[in-house]
Design a protein around this motif. Structure first.
Motif, short mmCIF file in Angstrom:
data_model
loop_
_atom_site.label_atom_id
_atom_site.label_comp_id
_atom_site.label_asym_id
_atom_site.label_seq_id
_atom_site.Cartn_x
_atom_site.Cartn_y
_atom_site.Cartn_z
N ASP A 65 0.81 -1.22 0.00
CA ASP A 65 0.00 0.00 0.00
C ASP A 65 0.85 1.27 0.00
OD1 ASP A 65 0.93 0.23 2.59
OD2 ASP A 65 -0.98 -0.29 3.54
N LYS A 66 0.15 2.39 0.07
CA LYS A 66 0.81 3.69 0.01
C LYS A 66 1.80 3.89 1.16
CE LYS A 66 -0.42 8.44 -1.20
NZ LYS A 66 -0.02 8.29 -2.60
N ASP A 67 1.47 3.35 2.34
CA ASP A 67 2.37 3.50 3.49
C ASP A 67 3.72 2.82 3.24
OD1 ASP A 67 0.51 4.97 4.87
OD2 ASP A 67 -0.23 3.30 6.06
N VAL A 68 3.67 1.62 2.68
CA VAL A 68 4.91 0.90 2.37
C VAL A 68 5.72 1.68 1.32
CG1 VAL A 68 5.89 -1.23 1.42
CG2 VAL A 68 3.92 -1.34 2.96
N LYS A 69 5.05 2.13 0.28
CA LYS A 69 5.74 2.88 -0.77
C LYS A 69 6.32 4.18 -0.23
CE LYS A 69 2.85 0.84 -4.37
NZ LYS A 69 1.75 1.04 -5.33
N ASN A 70 5.58 4.84 0.63
CA ASN A 70 6.10 6.10 1.20
C ASN A 70 7.32 5.86 2.08
OD1 ASN A 70 4.35 7.89 -0.01
ND2 ASN A 70 2.85 7.83 1.64
N SER A 71 7.37 4.70 2.75
CA SER A 71 8.55 4.41 3.56
C SER A 71 9.79 4.31 2.68
CB SER A 71 8.35 3.12 4.38
OG SER A 71 8.41 1.96 3.56
N ASN A 85 9.13 9.05 -7.37
CA ASN A 85 7.67 9.04 -7.31
C ASN A 85 7.15 7.63 -7.07
OD1 ASN A 85 7.65 11.79 -7.88
ND2 ASN A 85 7.46 11.46 -10.09
N GLU A 86 6.00 7.56 -6.46
CA GLU A 86 5.40 6.26 -6.11
C GLU A 86 5.22 5.36 -7.33
OE1 GLU A 86 0.99 4.83 -4.60
OE2 GLU A 86 1.82 6.70 -3.79
N TRP A 88 6.95 5.04 -9.87
CA TRP A 88 8.19 4.50 -10.44
C TRP A 88 8.54 3.12 -9.87
CZ3 TRP A 88 12.11 9.20 -10.08
CH2 TRP A 88 11.58 10.28 -10.79
N LEU A 89 7.85 2.70 -8.82
CA LEU A 89 8.24 1.49 -8.08
C LEU A 89 7.61 0.23 -8.66
CD1 LEU A 89 7.88 2.90 -4.46
CD2 LEU A 89 10.03 2.24 -5.57
N SER A 90 8.44 -0.79 -8.82
CA SER A 90 7.99 -2.16 -9.10
C SER A 90 8.58 -3.04 -8.01
CB SER A 90 8.49 -2.63 -10.47
OG SER A 90 8.14 -1.73 -11.49
N PHE A 91 7.94 -4.17 -7.72
CA PHE A 91 8.38 -4.99 -6.59
C PHE A 91 8.75 -6.40 -7.03
CE2 PHE A 91 6.18 -1.46 -4.80
CZ PHE A 91 6.89 -1.16 -3.66
N SER A 92 9.65 -6.99 -6.26
CA SER A 92 10.26 -8.26 -6.65
C SER A 92 10.76 -8.99 -5.40
CB SER A 92 11.43 -7.98 -7.58
OG SER A 92 12.33 -9.05 -7.67
N PRO A 93 10.85 -10.32 -5.44
CA PRO A 93 11.40 -11.05 -4.30
C PRO A 93 12.87 -10.74 -4.02
CG PRO A 93 10.20 -12.54 -5.75
CD PRO A 93 10.35 -11.24 -6.47
N GLY A 94 13.62 -10.31 -5.04
CA GLY A 94 15.04 -10.06 -4.82
C GLY A 94 15.67 -9.36 -6.00
N ILE A 247 13.31 0.84 -9.34
CA ILE A 247 12.89 2.22 -9.58
C ILE A 247 13.12 2.54 -11.05
CG2 ILE A 247 13.20 4.64 -8.95
CD1 ILE A 247 14.46 3.58 -6.29
N THR A 248 12.05 2.81 -11.78
CA THR A 248 12.13 3.09 -13.22
C THR A 248 11.32 4.33 -13.54
OG1 THR A 248 12.09 0.67 -13.52
CG2 THR A 248 12.01 2.03 -15.51
N GLN A 249 11.98 5.41 -13.89
CA GLN A 249 11.25 6.64 -14.21
C GLN A 249 10.56 6.55 -15.56
OE1 GLN A 249 13.51 10.25 -13.81
NE2 GLN A 249 11.94 11.51 -14.76
#
Length: 389
Positions: A65-71, A85-86, A88-94, A247-249
């Motif tokens: 959520d937004k809280d995790v991304k803001n951290s 910016n929020e 720009w984020l993608s998530f992955s196990p590693g 992080i990918t703009q």
């Protein structure tokens, strides 16, 4: 007593570092100072958050959520002076998973991918496993220091290289690249239209008098050409919880990367990784600052002892990471003999330098992210083995 001085028994916890000695070193009788995790507990705030989440007892699908991304956003702004910016984020196990995804997303079979050797072993694997061609830009080793050979770097880019995997800070040689070096890398990659895949997993682990600069933070043009791979895993000893991000703009590149994550079902974090990431970035500053002091003291001890008590070993002074690159060339051993010597005579489990490329054939990599008592014991064993050989 500082928590960083506590000796924790990690045996029989399914620890790769402590419970895989027999298959890796063919003996249990070595002190493990190899694979890159720490013998320190995670920050108390992280453990408290995990315990609280575990006590809830329900572990269904988890939203980032937004809280995790803001951290994440606030941590990168606070520690690295980079505003992201929020979206720009993608998530992955590693980070290694992200490397695999990036190579698949942005290169084709037989494409050339550049790396700066000696370098983190999985860089070779993620290129070869997808039938891409490894192109090496060997770092220049002179006067106990590593430099980038920019003339060779540009010559290699001219060969039609499609992507460059940057290791920043560099594992295993411990360099923290300067702004000037990073700007030159960025200019050349823009000139030859080469994608920069920047592994910055050690970005928080930088010693005093040095400063990590995310390469994508240098300019809009460089950011547009860069994927930045980060994680709290090395910083806070959370590798087993599998939480990282990219992080990918550039909107089109981000969409292409996310398409590959989705195709592989790799587009979410596990519940505990999500929890730990947020807690670490919200509450981990003080813990990290103390850790960095401990690591600097550990490095100082290793350098002073190995170099004052032997004439054969030279430690490359790390500017970042908790991994020391030790030049053993004056032992006059080939790579197999050197590996055997450290295991059988010194009885210390180190990473063999040749695993990072042929340039590392006379080197060993030592993990100093452990209590000083462990560092002292490891150094003592090595010194005695060298003296008695």
């Amino acid at each position: 007593m500082s928590s960083f001085n506590v000796l924790h028994d990690r045996k029989n916890t399914r620890s790769v570092k402590w419970d895989m000695l027999q298959p890796v070193f063919q003996t249990d009788d070595v002190l493990p100072m190899w694979v890159a995790d720490m013998d320190f507990k995670a920050p108390e705030a992280v453990n408290d958050a995990l315990i609280k989440r575990a006590e809830h007892g329900i572990f269904g699908y988890t939203v980032i959520d937004k809280d995790v991304k803001n951290s994440i956003i606030n941590w990168i702004e606070r520690r690295h002076k980079w505003t992201i910016n929020e979206e720009w984020l993608s998530f992955s196990p590693g980070v290694v998973t992200s490397l695999h995804m990036a190579i698949q997303a942005f290169t084709n079979p037989n494409d050339k991918v550049l790396i700066q050797t000696p370098v983190y072993t999985p860089f070779y694997n993620v290129i070869k496993d997808h039938n891409r061609e490894v192109v090496r830009n060997p770092l220049l080793y002179k006067d106990n220091y590593y430099h980038i050979d920019f003339e060779d770097f540009e010559d290699k880019l001219k060969l039609g290289v499609k992507a460059f995997i940057l290791c920043s800070p560099h594992n295993p040689v411990g360099r923290v690249w300067t702004k000037e070096e990073l700007e030159k890398i960025g200019r050349l990659c823009l000139k030859y239209n080469v994608l920069i895949i920047s592994d910055e997993i050690h970005c928080d682990l930088v010693f005093s008098d040095h400063h990590h600069i995310p390469i994508a933070s240098l300019s809009e043009d460089i950011s547009d050409q860069t994927l930045t791979l980060m994680s709290p895993s090395k910083t806070f000893n959370l590798a087993g919880l599998q939480a990282s991000y990219v992080i990918t703009q550039n909107k089109e590149k981000r969409a292409e990367l996310n398409k590959h994550f989705n195709k592989q079902g790799m587009n979410m974090l596990n519940t505990m990784g999500n929890t730990a990431l947020e807690a670490a970035y919200l509450h981990g500053d003080e813990w990290l600052d103390e850790l960095l002091q401990v690591l600097e003291e550990n490095q100082k001890f290793v350098i002073e002892r190995l170099e004052s008590q032997t004439n054969e070993l030279k430690v490359i002074r790390a500017e970042g990471t908790y991994l020391l690159w030790i030049d053993c060339s004056k032992l006059n051993m080939d790579k197999k003999t050197l590996k055997k010597f450290m295991i059988e005579e010194a009885k210390v489990g180190l990473n063999t330098g040749v695993d990072y490329g042929e340039e590392g054939g006379t080197f060993m990599r030592m993990n100093i992210a452990c209590p000083l008592a462990t560092v002292e014991e490891g150094v003592k064993r090595i010194v005695e083995a060298v003296k008695n050989r």
